[in-house]
Design a protein around this motif. Structure first.
Motif, short mmCIF file in Angstrom:
data_model
loop_
_atom_site.label_atom_id
_atom_site.label_comp_id
_atom_site.label_asym_id
_atom_site.label_seq_id
_atom_site.Cartn_x
_atom_site.Cartn_y
_atom_site.Cartn_z
N LEU A 34 -108.06 61.14 20.15
CA LEU A 34 -107.55 62.39 19.61
C LEU A 34 -107.79 62.48 18.11
CD1 LEU A 34 -104.18 62.70 21.56
CD2 LEU A 34 -106.26 64.03 21.92
N VAL A 35 -107.59 61.40 17.40
CA VAL A 35 -107.83 61.41 15.95
C VAL A 35 -109.31 61.64 15.66
CG1 VAL A 35 -107.77 59.99 13.86
CG2 VAL A 35 -105.80 60.03 15.40
N ARG A 36 -110.18 61.13 16.51
CA ARG A 36 -111.61 61.35 16.34
C ARG A 36 -111.96 62.83 16.56
NH1 ARG A 36 -113.00 57.22 18.80
NH2 ARG A 36 -113.17 58.05 20.92
N LEU A 37 -111.29 63.48 17.50
CA LEU A 37 -111.53 64.90 17.76
C LEU A 37 -110.83 65.81 16.76
CD1 LEU A 37 -111.01 64.90 21.65
CD2 LEU A 37 -113.18 65.22 20.45
N PHE A 38 -109.84 65.31 16.05
CA PHE A 38 -108.99 66.11 15.18
C PHE A 38 -109.81 66.80 14.09
CE2 PHE A 38 -106.30 65.92 11.22
CZ PHE A 38 -105.53 67.04 11.52
N ASN A 39 -109.53 68.09 13.90
CA ASN A 39 -110.17 68.87 12.84
C ASN A 39 -109.29 68.78 11.60
OD1 ASN A 39 -110.91 71.05 11.09
ND2 ASN A 39 -111.90 72.08 12.81
N ALA A 40 -109.68 67.93 10.66
CA ALA A 40 -108.82 67.65 9.50
C ALA A 40 -108.67 68.86 8.60
CB ALA A 40 -109.41 66.48 8.70
N GLU A 41 -109.65 69.78 8.61
CA GLU A 41 -109.57 70.94 7.73
C GLU A 41 -108.63 72.01 8.26
OE1 GLU A 41 -112.48 74.28 5.58
OE2 GLU A 41 -113.33 72.78 6.96
N HIS A 42 -108.72 72.28 9.55
CA HIS A 42 -107.96 73.40 10.13
C HIS A 42 -106.91 72.96 11.15
CE1 HIS A 42 -110.70 76.20 8.22
NE2 HIS A 42 -111.73 75.60 8.78
N GLN A 80 -110.23 77.61 19.41
CA GLN A 80 -109.09 76.71 19.29
C GLN A 80 -107.97 77.08 20.28
OE1 GLN A 80 -108.71 73.94 17.44
NE2 GLN A 80 -109.10 74.30 15.28
N PHE A 81 -107.59 76.12 21.09
CA PHE A 81 -106.42 76.22 21.96
C PHE A 81 -105.32 75.32 21.38
CE2 PHE A 81 -109.79 77.61 24.70
CZ PHE A 81 -109.21 78.51 25.58
N PRO A 82 -104.06 75.68 21.59
CA PRO A 82 -102.99 74.84 21.02
C PRO A 82 -102.98 73.41 21.54
CG PRO A 82 -102.12 76.97 21.72
CD PRO A 82 -103.53 76.89 22.22
N ASP A 116 -99.59 62.82 11.58
CA ASP A 116 -100.20 63.79 10.68
C ASP A 116 -101.15 64.74 11.41
OD1 ASP A 116 -98.77 62.54 8.72
OD2 ASP A 116 -100.49 61.47 7.85
N ALA A 117 -101.84 64.24 12.42
CA ALA A 117 -102.72 65.12 13.21
C ALA A 117 -101.90 66.22 13.88
CB ALA A 117 -103.51 64.31 14.23
N ALA A 118 -100.76 65.85 14.44
CA ALA A 118 -99.91 66.83 15.12
C ALA A 118 -99.31 67.82 14.12
CB ALA A 118 -98.81 66.12 15.89
N LEU A 119 -98.74 67.32 13.04
CA LEU A 119 -98.06 68.20 12.09
C LEU A 119 -99.05 69.13 11.38
CD1 LEU A 119 -95.39 65.84 10.49
CD2 LEU A 119 -95.20 67.31 12.50
N THR A 120 -100.22 68.61 11.01
CA THR A 120 -101.22 69.46 10.36
C THR A 120 -101.65 70.59 11.30
OG1 THR A 120 -102.03 67.62 9.02
CG2 THR A 120 -103.53 69.49 9.31
N SER A 121 -101.86 70.27 12.57
CA SER A 121 -102.23 71.30 13.54
C SER A 121 -101.15 72.37 13.62
CB SER A 121 -102.45 70.66 14.91
OG SER A 121 -103.50 69.71 14.87
N VAL A 126 -112.23 78.90 14.49
CA VAL A 126 -111.74 77.55 14.26
C VAL A 126 -110.51 77.52 13.36
CG1 VAL A 126 -113.18 77.06 12.23
CG2 VAL A 126 -112.56 75.19 13.79
N ASN A 127 -110.30 78.56 12.56
CA ASN A 127 -109.20 78.55 11.60
C ASN A 127 -107.95 79.28 12.10
OD1 ASN A 127 -110.14 81.14 11.48
ND2 ASN A 127 -110.52 81.18 9.27
N TRP A 128 -107.86 79.48 13.41
CA TRP A 128 -106.68 80.05 14.07
C TRP A 128 -106.41 81.50 13.65
CZ3 TRP A 128 -105.06 76.86 17.77
CH2 TRP A 128 -105.24 75.48 17.60
#
Length: 715
Positions: A226-234, A242-244, A266-271, A295-297
C-alpha cells in the motif's frame, strides 16, 4: 387498452399486452423515462420491467428494447426460442448506464436487433449482487477489467460466452450483428466452447485455495504494498482516477494502532486530508461522491452511495481519534447531516443512493448539474475564493467547489455560507434518489453512525442508528427469514452473506449482542460450503465465492470480523472454532496476496490478538477511549448485572489499573463490601507515554470472570 405499440422486432401475446397496459395504468404519478413519447406525453412502448419495483428497472420500462427481468422465466424463454440472452447489468445511479441507455437501449434500430435475435434481460446489481458478481467475474476473465454497465451474452442455460461493459452505439450494433449471425450460422459450437471454458473458470477460480500458511508477515507485506502504491502528493492509491478505497485506510490505521508504523498512519491521514478538501466531498450538502475522475480529488463522478457515506464516516471517525483534526470531525458531522436529512425514510431506514445526473437549466440530463457552481452565482467574494470557484472548470457544466488541501479555513464562516448555498441548491431539480432499503447497506450505515455517536458523544446519532436498525428489522426480518431489501413496501430477495454480516456488525455496535450472535449463526448455517462462506449458494452457476474485498468489504471478510468481535463480546467455543477454521481456509491466499483481502486480514488479527481500536467490547464491559480536543476520556460501560468491585487487598480501593496516563478519579458508589463501580464510568485522562494499559476484573453477584488487560496506542 392504451394503444401502446409493440416494440420493434418483438412479438407478444394479447394477454401480455393487456397485463402490461394494466401495470402501467396502476402506476400513480409515473413519469416515463424515454424519448419515445406520444403527443400527450404518454409512452409509445412498455415492457415487462413496468411490473418491477427497482428504480433501475423502472428507468428502462419504456425502452423499445423488450426487456425481461432476470430470472428462470427469461432463461426458459431463451431456450424455447433457441436464442442467446443479452444481459445488461447496472444500477439506478450509474452514469455510464444512463449513457448506454440514451445511445442504444432507447434507440429503435438497436431495439429491433435485440428483440428479433436475443432475449434481452435487465438486472439491478444492487438487487442481486450474487448474479452481478458472477458475471462481473466473467467480464474480468475475458478483458482483465470490468465495470457497469456490464454487458454479457449468455447461452440459454446462463453460461456466458461474450462480455463487455459500455459499448458506443456503432460498436454495439456491430457486436450484436456478429453474434446474431454467428448463432444462426456456423459459430454455435464456438460459442458453446467459450461458454464451457468461462463457466468452468467462474466456478474454479473463486474456489481455488492454497495450503494453509502463517500470517505473521502478511500485514507487513500488505502495508509495504500500500505504501508503494500511495500517492504522496495527492493521497490515495492511484496516479489517475481516484476511489476512496476505505478498506485500505481502515487497515492502515489499524496497523498503526498495533505497531506504531508511522508510514501506515501517514498514508491514511494524508489521503483523508485531500479527500475532505477535494470535490469528492460535497462541500455544500455534506457527504461524499463515489470517486473522482482526476488524481487530485477535484472532479467527482457525482453519484452518492450509502455505502461510501458509511465507510468514509468510519474512516474519518478513526482519523479524528488519531489526529484530532477539525476537518476530520467536520467531515463526519456533515456526512451524518446529509444522510439523516436526505437519505432517511420516515421510519428511520436509509435509502440507497443518489444519481450523478440531473436536469440542467435547459431541462437536459447533465452529469453534476445539481452540484456545480458558476462563480457568478456566488456573490460572496470570500466564499467564492475559498471554494476555488474562480479556477478553470474541469466540467462543461461548471466549477466544482473544493478547498485547498492544508490551507487554513474559518470553518464557522464557511459553513454559514455553505448553508445558504445548500438552501439555494435545493431549489434546483434534484438527482434521482434510489429509495431501495438494502439490509446490508443499512447495516454499514448503522454501524458508522453508532460508532460516530460514541466517539463524538452525539447521542442523537446513536439513537438514529438504533431507530434505523429497528426499521430494517421490521421491514426485512425476522433473522431466520431475513430478506435483502425492501422496495415499495415489499420484501424482495433472500438476504445474502453480506446482509447478515453487516447487520450483525451493526447490532454489535449498538450493544445488541444477542441479535449479532443470531446473525452470525444464521450466516454460518446458510452459507458454509467446503470450509468457506459463500455470498450465496444459489448463484447462476452455483455457490458464489468472493475473491477479494472491493468497494465494500466482502461478505466473507465481514462475517469473519463479526465472529472475531463476538469472540471477545460473547465467547462461544463452537463459534470460535468456526472462525479459526475460516482463517485457516483463507490463510494461503491471504499470505500470497494480502492486499486483496485486507478486511479478512484485519479480522484475522482481531481473532488472534484482539481489537486494537479506540472502542472495545470485552464480555460485559465496553471501553471507549474518546478524544476530547487535546485530552481524552475513557468511558467504561458496564452491562446490567455486572460491576467492578474494589478488592479489600487494593490499598487505593480502585478496580482498574491504568498505566500510561494521568487520571482524575471520580468517587465510586458505596457497597456493603466496599466501593462498587457499575453502569458507566467516565475517566478523564492525559497521555503519559506511548501506550495506555487498562486492567480490570468484571464480577456478577455470584461469580467473577478472569482478569482482562487491554492496550491502547496514544496518538
Amino acid at each position: 387498452m392504451t394503444g401502446l405499440e409493440t416494440p420493434p422486432g418483438s412479438e407478444r401475446s394479447a394477454g401480455l399486452a393487456v397485463e402490461l397496459d394494466e401495470a402501467l395504468a396502476a402506476r400513480v404519478n409515473h413519469v416515463p423515462r424515454t424519448h419515445h413519447l406520444r403527443p400527450d406525453g404518454s409512452p409509445r412502448f412498455v415492457n415487462r420491467l413496468i411490473r418491477e419495483a427497482s428504480p433501475y428497472l423502472i428507468q428502462h420500462a419504456h425502452n423499445p428494447v423488450d426487456w425481461r427481468p432476470w430470472g428462470e422465466e427469461a432463461l426458459a424463454e431463451a431456450a424455447a426460442l433457441d436464442r442467446p440472452v443479452f444481459l445488461s447489468v447496472g444500477y439506478a445511479t450509474c452514469h455510464w448506464c444512463h449513457v448506454m441507455e440514451e445511445e442504444s437501449f432507447d434507440d429503435l434500430e438497436v431495439a429491433a436487433v435485440l428483440n428479433a435475435s436475443f432475449v434481452p434481460v435487465k438486472l439491478d446489481r444492487e438487487q442481486r449482487p450474487d448474479v452481478d458478481q458472477a458475471y462481473i467475474l466473467a467480464t474480468m476473465l475475458q478483458h482483465r477489467h470490468a465495470g457497469w454497465p456490464n454487458s454479457v451474452w449468455l447461452m440459454p442455460d446462463g453460461r456466458p460466452f461474450h462480455t463487455g461493459t459500455y459499448f458506443p452505439k456503432p460498436q454495439f450494433v456491430q457486436v450484436l450483428g456478429a453474434i446474431a449471425q454467428g448463432w444462426q450460422g456456423g459459430q454455435r459450437d464456438q460459442f458453446e466452447g467459450v461458454a464451457g471454458q468461462l463457466a468452468d473458470a467462474m466456478r474454479r477460480i473463486p474456489a481455488q485455495s492454497a495450503p494453509p500458511a502463517e500470517l505473521t508477515e502478511a500485514p507487513t507485506r500488505a502495508v509495504a504494498d500500500l505504501v508503494r502504491l500511495f500517492n504522496a502528493e495527492h493521497g490515495g492509491f492511484s496516479q489517475g482516477t481516484q476511489f476512496p478505497q476505505e478498506g485500505n485506510l481502515l487497515f492502515l490505521m489499524d496497523h498503526w494502532r498495533r505497531t506504531g508504523d508511522a508510514a501506515a498512519r501517514d498514508a491514511a491521514l494524508t489521503s483523508l486530508i485531500h479527500m475532505a478538501a477535494g470535490g469528492l466531498h460535497d462541500h455544500v450538502g455534506g457527504g461524499f461522491h463515489r470517486y473522482t475522475v482526476d488524481v487530485n480529488w477535484r472532479t467527482p463522478h457525482f453519484e452518492k452511495m450509502l455505502y461510501n457515506q458509511a465507510l468514509l464516516m468510519r474512516c474519518y471517525t478513526e482519523a479524528w481519534q488519531i489526529a484530532g483534526r477539525p476537518d476530520f470531525a467536520r467531515a463526519v458531522a456533515r456526512c451524518a447531516d446529509y444522510v439523516l436529512r436526505d437519505m432517511t425514510a420516515p421510519d428511520g431506514a436509509f435509502y440507497s443512493a443518489e444519481d450523478a445526473d440531473s436536469l440542467d437549466v435547459t431541462g437536459k440530463q447533465e452529469e453534476g448539474a445539481f452540484y456545480v457552481w458558476p462563480p457568478e452565482e456566488v456573490e460572496d467574494d470570500w466564499l467564492r475564493d475559498t471554494l476555488n470557484l474562480h479556477a478553470a472548470p474541469t466540467l462543461e457544466a461548471g466549477p466544482v467547489a473544493h478547498l485547498t488541501p492544508g490551507a487554513a479555513v474559518d470553518f464557522d464562516r464557511l459553513d454559514t455560507g455553505l448553508e445558504a448555498l445548500r438552501l439555494r441548491r435545493d431549489a434546483r431539480p434534484r438527482p434521482l434518489r434510489d429509495d431501495k432499503v438494502i439490509g446490508g447497506w443499512n447495516g454499514l450505515m448503522i454501524r458508522a453512525l453508532a460508532e460516530a455517536g460514541a466517539a463524538f458523544a452525539r447521542p442523537e446519532w446513536t439513537e438514529a442508528a438504533a431507530r434505523a436498525f429497528d426499521a430494517v428489522m421490521t421491514r426485512l426480518g425476522p433473522i431466520e427469514e431475513m430478506a435483502r431489501l425492501d422496495l415499495d413496501g415489499t420484501r424482495r430477495e433472500a438476504a445474502n452473506l453480506s446482509d447478515l454480516a453487516w447487520l450483525g456488525l451493526a447490532a454489535l455496535s449498538l450493544g445488541r449482542i444477542d441479535e449479532a450472535a443470531q446473525m452470525a449463526d444464521a450466516a454460518l448455517a446458510r452459507f458454509s460450503t467446503d470450509g468457506r462462506l459463500a455470498l450465496t449458494l444459489d448463484g447462476p452457476l452455483g455457490p458464489v465465492l468472493e475473491t477479494e474485498d472491493g468497494a465494500v468489504p466482502s461478505g466473507e471478510s465481514s462475517a469473519l470480523e463479526l465472529l472475531a468481535l463476538l469472540d471477545a463480546a460473547a465467547p462461544d467455543p463452537e463459534r470460535r472454532a468456526k472462525a479459526e477454521a475460516l482463517v485457516t481456509a483463507l490463510s494461503g491466499r491471504l499470505a500470497e496476496m494480502p492486499v486483496a483481502r485486507l478486511e479478512a486480514l484485519r479480522a484475522s488479527r482481531i481473532l488472534t490478538d484482539g481489537a486494537a481500536g479506540w472502542h472495545r467490547r470485552i464480555g460485559p464491559v465496553q471501553l471507549i477511549l474518546r478524544r476530547t480536543q487535546d485530552d481524552f476520556t475513557l468511558d467504561l460501560h458496564i452491562a446490567e448485572g455486572w460491576h467492578l468491585t474494589a478488592g479489600a487487598h487494593r490499598a487505593d480501593r480502585r478496580p482498574l489499573t491504568l498505566d500510561g496516563a494521568d487520571i482524575d478519579w471520580p468517587e465510586p458508589t458505596s457497597g456493603p463490601d466496599g466501593p462498587v463501580w457499575q453502569n458507566t464510568l467516565t475517566l478523564p485522562l492525559r497521555p503519559a507515554g506511548d501506550t495506555l494499559t487498562v486492567s480490570w476484573q468484571p464480577c456478577a453477584d455470584t461469580h467473577c470472570l478472569l482478569p482482562v488487560t487491554v492496550e491502547f496506542r496514544w496518538p
